[in-house]
Design an enzyme around this catalytic site. Structure first.
Site, mmCIF file in Angstrom:
data_model
loop_
_atom_site.group_PDB
_atom_site.id
_atom_site.type_symbol
_atom_site.label_atom_id
_atom_site.label_comp_id
_atom_site.label_asym_id
_atom_site.label_seq_id
_atom_site.Cartn_x
_atom_site.Cartn_y
_atom_site.Cartn_z
ATOM 1 N N THR A 146 0.882 -1.168 0.000
ATOM 2 C CA THR A 146 0.000 0.000 0.000
ATOM 3 C C THR A 146 0.917 1.215 0.000
ATOM 4 O O THR A 146 1.731 1.360 0.916
ATOM 5 C CB THR A 146 -0.887 0.014 1.262
ATOM 6 O OG1 THR A 146 -1.616 -1.213 1.345
ATOM 7 C CG2 THR A 146 -1.861 1.189 1.224
ATOM 8 N N GLU A 203 -12.832 -0.780 -12.312
ATOM 9 C CA GLU A 203 -14.015 -0.033 -12.745
ATOM 10 C C GLU A 203 -13.797 0.646 -14.101
ATOM 11 O O GLU A 203 -14.701 0.673 -14.940
ATOM 12 C CB GLU A 203 -14.363 1.027 -11.698
ATOM 13 C CG GLU A 203 -14.763 0.446 -10.352
ATOM 14 C CD GLU A 203 -14.689 1.497 -9.260
ATOM 15 O OE1 GLU A 203 -15.684 2.207 -9.068
ATOM 16 O OE2 GLU A 203 -13.613 1.626 -8.627
#
Lengths: 416, 416
Positions: free
Chosen positions: A258, A359
């Site tokens: 991350t 997406e």
């Protein structure tokens, strides 16, 4: 407000920004310490704090020269909101009042002569899921037979714990993770490098002012515990995630890396960016999630190999950071200095404002075409993803949140 | 092997156990340091290491007198497997060879004169789900319309990250958490104290020998990174969990408290307890999960207000700790000293070997009757839960894993 430094009025790191980070210089690579960015310089914060202390400029508060001569912001985070405010006011004074120029100027280091490091020792890392558009898109892709939003989604800010030990600073390469995946037609799972490596454009909120186990932080109290904001890229291996995440949630699909930006923008620098939430009327939220639950008008830009692929708008997030923190602690969970929580992927209603490739390409079925003519469903080895962000500041200024960037390195084969 | 101390042969903390913990004494409550339990005494480890160092007993390795004069085991964990083995051999020598008695005896402190503390600074906490009986029971209760086991369950050890900051040491009271719950017939969620507060009997594995991001630990290498074992009670609010956990997994239903025993039993003390796994033939596991994946024959006993309610058998766990660690790192996730991972609830095939009230009472529908005539579906305020455990040691001895206990305090009301 103007600084005596030569910083253009539209510079994203002007006097209204003043973010904190941790840096070292080539002549003392082991001496990691707190710095404050102004223009294209880094102010050696502990050095100027020592001058201020010796000159009697600071009162009886904590000795910032000591607090800032540490390799993370955690000691500073421990001081809490009143000390954060005093420190920012003092930094603003010495960078605007010309009388301090001679003392301060020797402690400004050009940005290209410093190395930045992870700004906080991450205590616990939680990732939320606060964008309605993101949750709805993911629901349609991963769970096509169900309603797009889970039934709990508008009642509570869904979140889960991530791996604190693999939070890395911008510029760190990301090794493509390997793991199990299983397509719907596969008879059994296979092992190998992820073939659906993705990004998630988020903001990360840095927590300070530790609390005791068994206590709560209300929505109104949350600003006393949210020190500031980073840009966060929650790298995600969608194929690993899809196979593993039922019933206990994402694990190896997220835990390999991350990335966060190097500069933590104080919440105090984002006062002009506070906006109303887009709506929580239907259904109304429970009382413990009510209060001064402002959103933040932060504009994010996501680039892939230098080409802008998305412009997510944080102002459209359904849940606010104060609500996330109130929810996180309503069961009595304590906070530690250095806790970090992410907003979840920032996605808007338009294709061009979606914060993940999942997406943007609808799970790879509508690949992006890059300027070099190549196409991407998900990330390829060598790809570089860069996220930048800014927010409105006082008098039309821009508050820069810096950038978070990372390049994909090939997977490491299993040893024979 | 016998010690010169007066410790009965069947004592669970005999010479074959020698677990590590962190303690302080009343005359120096701030001086938290590493201790080793033997019988009903705690050996002040840094004090005897200093004697050994000054006497030239130890070689050129790390100075254990310094490493053990710290308020957690993390510095010792950082030294890695070779140092752990040398330290254990040295401790065994000074506690068995009578020549050391005069020097060591002054540093043995009666157990009732010390306070024990959380033995590790928990870095990342991961909880697995390694008991087939537990996963199958939970599946039947929470997801009655689906197969009892999720399709991925026998292919990978399912796990998720929990909250490291709320891991507490045995004896710490647990405040009943509040949160949202929603029964299937409720039109909307309600907020309040959990009414289905539960336990989970687990073992926790303490990790040392940090690794770099992007690298892996194989099943065969895992023993070099698993320092030892604690008993772990993963307190769970089933009503909060049931409403929140789809799709990203448990969060507030688990994050309010996780209790661990004070004494970390070295993996080296559990050599006689190694057993074969009950079976992974159908389906076979992928190659990265194969290797020396031993189970551990640890016997757990769960008491509620002094009455034994369950005797879970760890030997029946489907997945082994080495496999869990190999899975956790196969995507390149790094390990830090002080990482902790739990086995997941230990449940066997019989009702009396189930490790949670959820299973023992079948979600409250078949309450337990306690000796005082009261009944329990889930925990009431004032209830005390105690878990103890032991494993077979050399020559018929018993290796005690100590106990983890906690008492439920009433929920804290929301402020008006």
């Amino acid at each position: 407000m103007t600084t005596w430094l030569d910083v253009p009025a539209d510079h994203p790191f002007g006097i209204d920004t003043l973010p904190y980070g941790v840096f070292s210089t080539r002549d003392a690579p082991q001496r990691r310490r707190v710095g404050v960015r102004i223009g294209d310089h880094v102010l050696d914060a502990s050095a100027v704090a020592a001058i201020g202390r010796d000159a009697g400029m600071v009162g009886d508060g904590p000795d910032l020269a000591t607090v800032w001569e540490t390799p993370s912001l955690n000691s500073f985070l421990a001081l809490g909101r009143p000390a954060w405010t005093i420190a920012r006011e003092w930094l603003t004074e010495i960078l605007t009042d010309d009388v301090h120029r001679a003392g301060v100027e020797p402690h400004l280091i050009p940005l290209d002569r410093v190395t930045v490091h992870l700004p906080i020792d991450v205590a616990d890392y939680v990732d939320f899921y606060a964008s309605e558009h993101h949750a709805s898109n993911v629901g349609q892709i991963f769970r096509p037979d169900n309603a797009a939003l889970p039934p709990n989604w508008k009642h509570l800010p869904i979140g889960y714990h991530g791996r604190a030990g693999t939070v890395v600073v911008t510029g760190t390469d990301v090794v493509r993770p390997s793991g199990q995946r299983k397509g719907p037609q596969d008879p059994a799972p296979v092992f190998g490098p992820s073939i659906r490596l993705d990004i998630e454009a988020e903001l990360g909120y840095v927590v300070g002012g530790a609390t005791a186990i068994g206590s709560r932080v209300s929505v109104d109290e949350a600003v006393d515990h949210i020190f500031g904001v980073v840009i966060l890229n929650d790298w995600s291996a969608r194929d690993i995630q899809a196979w593993e995440y039922v019933p206990l949630g994402p694990f190896l699909g997220k835990s390999f890396a991350t990335s966060v930006s190097a500069w933590v923008t104080p919440l105090d620098a984002l006062r002009e960016a506070r906006v109303s939430l887009p709506g929580q009327a239907d259904p109304p939220v429970l009382p413990y999630l009510q209060g001064d639950a402002f959103g933040l008008d932060v504009h994010v830009e996501v680039s892939l190999n230098g080409a802008v692929v998305s412009r997510p708008e944080h102002a459209g997030m359904y849940w606010s950071p104060a609500q996330m923190l109130a929810h996180l602690t309503v069961n009595g969970a304590s906070l530690r200095d250095g806790d970090l929580f992410g907003s979840g992927t920032i996605s808007g209603p338009t294709v061009g404002s979606r914060g993940s490739l999942l997406e943007l390409t609808w799970n790879g079925t509508r690949p992006l075409t890059l300027p070099d003519g190549s196409s991407r469903g998900f990330l390829e080895d060598g790809d570089t993803v860069t996220m930048t962000a800014w927010a409105p500041g006082p008098g039309g200024s821009r508050i820069g949140l810096g950038e978070v960037t990372g390049t994909i390195r090939p997977a490491v084969p299993l040893e024979a």
